[in-house]
Design an enzyme around this catalytic site. Structure first.
Site, mmCIF file in Angstrom:
data_model
loop_
_atom_site.group_PDB
_atom_site.id
_atom_site.type_symbol
_atom_site.label_atom_id
_atom_site.label_comp_id
_atom_site.label_asym_id
_atom_site.label_seq_id
_atom_site.Cartn_x
_atom_site.Cartn_y
_atom_site.Cartn_z
ATOM 1 N N HIS A 52 -2.352 -6.207 16.839
ATOM 2 C CA HIS A 52 -2.722 -5.057 16.014
ATOM 3 C C HIS A 52 -2.620 -3.837 16.921
ATOM 4 C CE1 HIS A 52 -5.155 -8.207 13.763
ATOM 5 N NE2 HIS A 52 -4.296 -7.747 12.874
ATOM 6 N N ASP A 98 -6.674 -20.126 7.099
ATOM 7 C CA ASP A 98 -5.987 -20.101 8.401
ATOM 8 C C ASP A 98 -6.192 -21.398 9.193
ATOM 9 O OD1 ASP A 98 -5.006 -17.530 7.900
ATOM 10 O OD2 ASP A 98 -6.685 -16.547 8.890
ATOM 11 N N ASP A 157 -9.070 -17.312 2.421
ATOM 12 C CA ASP A 157 -7.944 -17.537 3.338
ATOM 13 C C ASP A 157 -8.448 -18.352 4.532
ATOM 14 O OD1 ASP A 157 -5.589 -17.306 4.718
ATOM 15 O OD2 ASP A 157 -5.817 -15.173 5.166
ATOM 16 N N GLU A 208 3.505 -15.905 5.471
ATOM 17 C CA GLU A 208 2.373 -16.694 5.972
ATOM 18 C C GLU A 208 2.164 -17.852 5.009
ATOM 19 O OE1 GLU A 208 -1.114 -15.046 7.781
ATOM 20 O OE2 GLU A 208 -2.414 -16.492 6.753
ATOM 21 N N ASP A 212 -5.521 -3.755 19.094
ATOM 22 C CA ASP A 212 -5.583 -4.798 20.135
ATOM 23 C C ASP A 212 -4.875 -4.253 21.370
ATOM 24 O OD1 ASP A 212 -6.682 -6.806 18.446
ATOM 25 O OD2 ASP A 212 -4.687 -7.375 17.729
ATOM 26 N N HIS A 231 -0.849 -17.633 2.653
ATOM 27 C CA HIS A 231 -0.742 -16.585 1.638
ATOM 28 C C HIS A 231 0.137 -17.045 0.478
ATOM 29 C CE1 HIS A 231 -1.615 -13.243 4.864
ATOM 30 N NE2 HIS A 231 -2.571 -14.154 4.779
ATOM 31 N N GLU A 253 4.023 -8.414 5.110
ATOM 32 C CA GLU A 253 3.372 -9.744 5.056
ATOM 33 C C GLU A 253 2.577 -9.829 3.756
ATOM 34 O OE1 GLU A 253 0.703 -10.540 8.379
ATOM 35 O OE2 GLU A 253 -0.161 -12.272 7.366
ATOM 36 N N ASP A 292 -0.787 -18.078 12.723
ATOM 37 C CA ASP A 292 -1.964 -17.269 12.382
ATOM 38 C C ASP A 292 -3.065 -18.259 11.992
ATOM 39 O OD1 ASP A 292 -3.635 -15.195 11.920
ATOM 40 O OD2 ASP A 292 -2.449 -14.227 10.349
#
Ligand code: GLO
Ligand code: MG
Length: 346
Positions: A51, A252, A250, A212, A54, A215, A176, A285
């Protein structure tokens, strides 16, 4: 494992996740960025995804010059470790300015903030040596349909993408899609939406997609179909492989954790489309399960890659000649069992 495959692997600093959820605090201690980078290297991954904050913490309080300076320092650190930056994504869902959306906010001042921040994100990406910007459009949607106009929101999204494309003639934008969470309904829920909106921008060739797995499942779609579709357009520029148990929050989960056969099919289409040959990375992810102890902290990343590589072998050793015969004979019962037994063997 012998390196006979063409894949390079990546994950982000957020994939360590300290275990906080909406109902409870972290279950593992906060770690520094340097610790995270060292773990990525220890695991033998090739790249890190970022990000914007980040890469440059507290980005909103910093000048352009300061942002570039810090991004360049990070690039030096990454070079020193032999780690590439895969992409940078503007985090447009944390600020008080994006409470009611970023590019589609009803307030023009908030929209301007979102675009400005995205341009800074592009500057960071260029300093880090990547041309890939990932757009997870977290708050571009509605909680109630009457709050915004979907038609107008589409126009606002195109306007924002155009500003980013104009800011730097080299960058590529990978959308995304995710159908919900945190929104009730997102404006770009599928790869079809991402590739369609690309056509309305000033340079459709530089607007592509990231699939993803979780998703796609949340959208009720097959992740491997989403990947194959994007690849046929030459637009699958990144991946977030993981897993998801049905229509919930979600999750992950580690790649292949819920549905090994779906994971097999994702790897099958990636092999077929020669994913990775044009420099794309396989990114995970994934998050550790909340009860994970500190000493097992890296397992979800290592396991996802192991599963992926085992599935590459499974795809390469699948009896395609037999499968083709069964397809010609329309014997899908036998085809089903051929796949199951192949996955159960060894
Ligand atoms: C959340 C998304 C998120 C993005 C990341 C990069 O559902 O998957 O993890 O991939 O923020 O923009
Ligand atoms: Mg993701």
């Amino acid at each position: 494992m012998a390196k006979t495959h063409q894949y390079r692997f990546c994950f982000g600093p957020w994939n360590f996740s300290e275990g906080a959820d909406p109902y409870g605090p972290p279950t593992r201690p906060v770690q520094t960025f340097d610790w995270k980078l060292a773990q990525l290297k220890k695991l033998g991954f090739d790249a890190m995804m970022f990000h914007d904050d980040d890469a440059v913490p507290d980005i909103d309080g910093k000048t352009d010059a300061q942002i570039r300076k810090e991004a360049k320092e990070l690039k030096k650190k990454l070079d020193g470790e032999g780690i590439a930056a895969e992409m940078v994504a503007p985090r447009l869902w944390f600020s008080p300015m994006t409470v009611d959306g970023a590019y589609t906010n009803n307030d023009p001042k908030c929209r301007a903030y979102a675009v400005e921040r995205s341009l800074r994100c592009i500057d960071i990406a260029r300093c880090l040596g990547t041309d890939l910007i990932v757009l997870w459009l977290a708050r571009e949607g509605t909680y109630l349909r009457e709050a915004k106009s979907a038609r107008r929101s589409t126009e606002l999204l195109v306007a924002a993408l155009d500003k980013m494309l104009a800011h730097d003639p080299k960058i590529r934008l990978a959308i995304e899609p995710k159908p919900n969470e945190p929104m009730d309904h997102a404006y770009l829920p599928t790869i079809g939406h991402a590739l369609a909106i690309a056509q309305l921008t000033r340079d459709p060739r530089r607007v592509g997609a990231l699939v993803e797995s979780a998703h796609a499942i949340l959208a009720g779609l097959d992740p491997s179909d989403e990947m194959a579709f994007a690849m046929k357009f030459g637009k699958l520029w990144s991946l977030h492989l993981n897993d998801q148990n049905g229509l919930k929050f979600d999750q992950d989960k580690p790649f292949g954790s819920t549905n090994l056969r779906s994971a097999f099919n994702q790897v099958r289409v990636l092999e077929e489309g020669q994913y990775g040959r044009r420099g794309e990375y396989v990114c995970f992810d994934v998050h550790p399960f909340r009860p994970t102890k500190v000493e097992h902290w890296l397992a979800h990343l290592d396991n996802s890659r192991r599963t992926f590589l085992r599935l590459v072998e499974k795809v390469r050793t699948f009896d395609q000649a037999k499968a083709s015969q069964l397809i010609a004979d329309r014997d899908y019962q036998a085809l089903d069992q051929l796949v199951i037994e192949h996955l159960l063997n060894g």
